[in-house]
Write a protein that holds these residues in place. Structure first.
Motif, PDB file in Angstrom:
ATOM      1  N   ASP A 105      24.220   9.164  29.446  1.00  0.00           N
ATOM      2  CA  ASP A 105      25.204   9.598  29.217  1.00  0.00           C
ATOM      3  C   ASP A 105      25.735   8.894  28.450  1.00  0.00           C
ATOM      4  OD1 ASP A 105      24.123  12.094  30.539  1.00  0.00           O
ATOM      5  OD2 ASP A 105      26.005  12.081  31.107  1.00  0.00           O
ATOM      6  N   LYS A 162      16.049  12.774  26.969  1.00  0.00           N
ATOM      7  CA  LYS A 162      17.161  12.220  27.896  1.00  0.00           C
ATOM      8  C   LYS A 162      16.261  12.935  28.931  1.00  0.00           C
ATOM      9  CE  LYS A 162      20.882  13.457  29.603  1.00  0.00           C
ATOM     10  NZ  LYS A 162      22.096  14.283  30.226  1.00  0.00           N
ATOM     11  N   ILE A 163      15.580  12.882  29.933  1.00  0.00           N
ATOM     12  CA  ILE A 163      15.346  14.052  31.214  1.00  0.00           C
ATOM     13  C   ILE A 163      15.251  13.470  32.609  1.00  0.00           C
ATOM     14  CG2 ILE A 163      14.023  15.545  29.821  1.00  0.00           C
ATOM     15  CD1 ILE A 163      11.994  13.999  29.395  1.00  0.00           C
ATOM     16  N   SER A 166      19.383  19.794  26.084  1.00  0.00           N
ATOM     17  CA  SER A 166      17.778  20.691  26.589  1.00  0.00           C
ATOM     18  C   SER A 166      18.772  21.764  27.026  1.00  0.00           C
ATOM     19  CB  SER A 166      18.047  19.632  28.092  1.00  0.00           C
ATOM     20  OG  SER A 166      17.317  18.280  28.311  1.00  0.00           O
ATOM     21  N   ARG A 191      23.085  24.438  35.013  1.00  0.00           N
ATOM     22  CA  ARG A 191      23.907  23.616  35.407  1.00  0.00           C
ATOM     23  C   ARG A 191      25.649  24.321  35.080  1.00  0.00           C
ATOM     24  NH1 ARG A 191      26.669  20.434  33.668  1.00  0.00           N
ATOM     25  NH2 ARG A 191      25.295  17.970  32.549  1.00  0.00           N
TER      26      ARG A 191
HETATM   27  P1  5GP Z   1      23.293  16.018  34.334  1.00  0.00           P
HETATM   28  O1  5GP Z   1      23.524  17.035  35.301  1.00  0.00           O
HETATM   29  O2  5GP Z   1      23.902  14.984  34.813  1.00  0.00           O
HETATM   30  O3  5GP Z   1      23.833  16.153  33.045  1.00  0.00           O
HETATM   31  O4  5GP Z   1      21.547  15.501  34.327  1.00  0.00           O
HETATM   32  C1  5GP Z   1      20.453  15.419  35.809  1.00  0.00           C
HETATM   33  C2  5GP Z   1      19.484  14.878  35.800  1.00  0.00           C
HETATM   34  O5  5GP Z   1      18.515  15.932  34.066  1.00  0.00           O
HETATM   35  C3  5GP Z   1      19.661  13.686  34.698  1.00  0.00           C
HETATM   36  O6  5GP Z   1      18.142  13.011  35.068  1.00  0.00           O
HETATM   37  C4  5GP Z   1      18.931  14.362  33.456  1.00  0.00           C
HETATM   38  O7  5GP Z   1      18.244  13.115  32.600  1.00  0.00           O
HETATM   39  C5  5GP Z   1      18.306  14.951  33.821  1.00  0.00           C
HETATM   40  N1  5GP Z   1      17.955  16.449  33.286  1.00  0.00           N
HETATM   41  C6  5GP Z   1      18.547  16.425  31.745  1.00  0.00           C
HETATM   42  N2  5GP Z   1      17.942  17.341  30.442  1.00  0.00           N
HETATM   43  C7  5GP Z   1      17.016  17.375  31.150  1.00  0.00           C
HETATM   44  C8  5GP Z   1      15.805  17.978  30.494  1.00  0.00           C
HETATM   45  O8  5GP Z   1      15.857  19.136  29.412  1.00  0.00           O
HETATM   46  N3  5GP Z   1      14.631  18.172  31.621  1.00  0.00           N
HETATM   47  C9  5GP Z   1      14.587  17.595  32.218  1.00  0.00           C
HETATM   48  N4  5GP Z   1      13.343  17.139  33.363  1.00  0.00           N
HETATM   49  N5  5GP Z   1      15.189  16.517  32.544  1.00  0.00           N
HETATM   50  C10 5GP Z   1      16.627  16.584  32.125  1.00  0.00           C
END
Ligand code: 5GP
Length: 195
Positions: free
Chosen positions: A23, A105-106, A41, A45
């Motif tokens: 992030d 970022k995934i 994305s 959450r």
């Molecule tokens: P956070 O909840 O910390 O924002 O994200 C948790 C995880 O979900 C991180 O590893 C992030 O990279 C992943 N993530 C965020 N957006 C996406 C997405 O669109 N697709 C996928 N597969 N993972 C994602």
């Protein structure tokens, strides 16, 4: 040079264990390298205080997310620590056709799906300077409850082990240095001043 003369851009995926600092790196790129298109994305959450709907994520209900899956509107999606995350397909494909470098970022599962769907994509692994440092960052983040931290720590081991599946590793020792390295990988020669 007009946009038609740009070659089709390459999709770059940034992945790496939870807590590694994806992030922060993305935030710097958002500020300093606005010609790079950051995919927003969709997630089920809960929004964190510092996040803005539509900028960091599109926050959605499970039912809304399911409709996107059913309509084949996601390039990839995955369940992570009890929540669903996915990449809206249309925007990413549109930007790439225009020749704009796109960064996703995934998580690891998503990176694997992108690899399968788009073999030309560049997969970048953001690694912590050490495992101890990663644990320290995850616990110290202060945005997640204890249960969530436990799930993220458990998941981090699996994600660290996947480094060899990626094309490039960038070590997040200093966030500014890591962001510069990543921008270089995305093609910093792209007409930055015009975009
Ligand atoms: P956070 O909840 O910390 O924002 O994200 C948790 C995880 O979900 C991180 O590893 C992030 O990279 C992943 N993530 C965020 N957006 C996406 C997405 O669109 N697709 C996928 N597969 N993972 C994602």
């Amino acid at each position: 040079m007009d946009d038609d003369a740009q070659p089709e851009a390459r999709l770059t995926v940034l992945s790496g264990p939870s807590g590694v600092g994806k992030d922060s790196v993305i935030e710097l790129i958002r500020l300093r390298s606005p010609w790079i298109r950051l995919s927003v994305s969709v997630t089920t959450r809960k929004k964190r205080d510092y996040e803005t709907d539509g900028e960091h994520y599109h926050f959605a209900t499970r039912a809304e997310f399911q409709r996107l899956i059913d309509g084949n509107q996601l390039l990839e999606w995955a369940e992570f620590a009890g929540n669903l995350y996915g990449t809206p397909r249309a925007q990413v494909e549109g930007w790439l056709k225009e020749g704009r470098p796109v960064l996703l970022k995934i998580d690891l599962q998503g990176a694997r799906q992108v690899r399968a769907a788009m073999p030309d994509a560049q997969l970048v692994f953001l690694a912590p300077p050490s495992v101890e440092e990663l644990q320290r960052r995850l616990i110290g983040r202060g945005t997640d409850d204890e249960e969530t931290i436990k799930r993220r720590l458990a998941h981090a081991d699996e994600e660290l082990a996947a480094e060899s599946e990626f094309d490039v590793t960038v070590i997040n020792d200093f966030v500014e240095r890591a962001a510069d390295e990543l921008v270089g990988l995305l093609g910093s020669l792209y007409l930055a001043h015009e975009h």
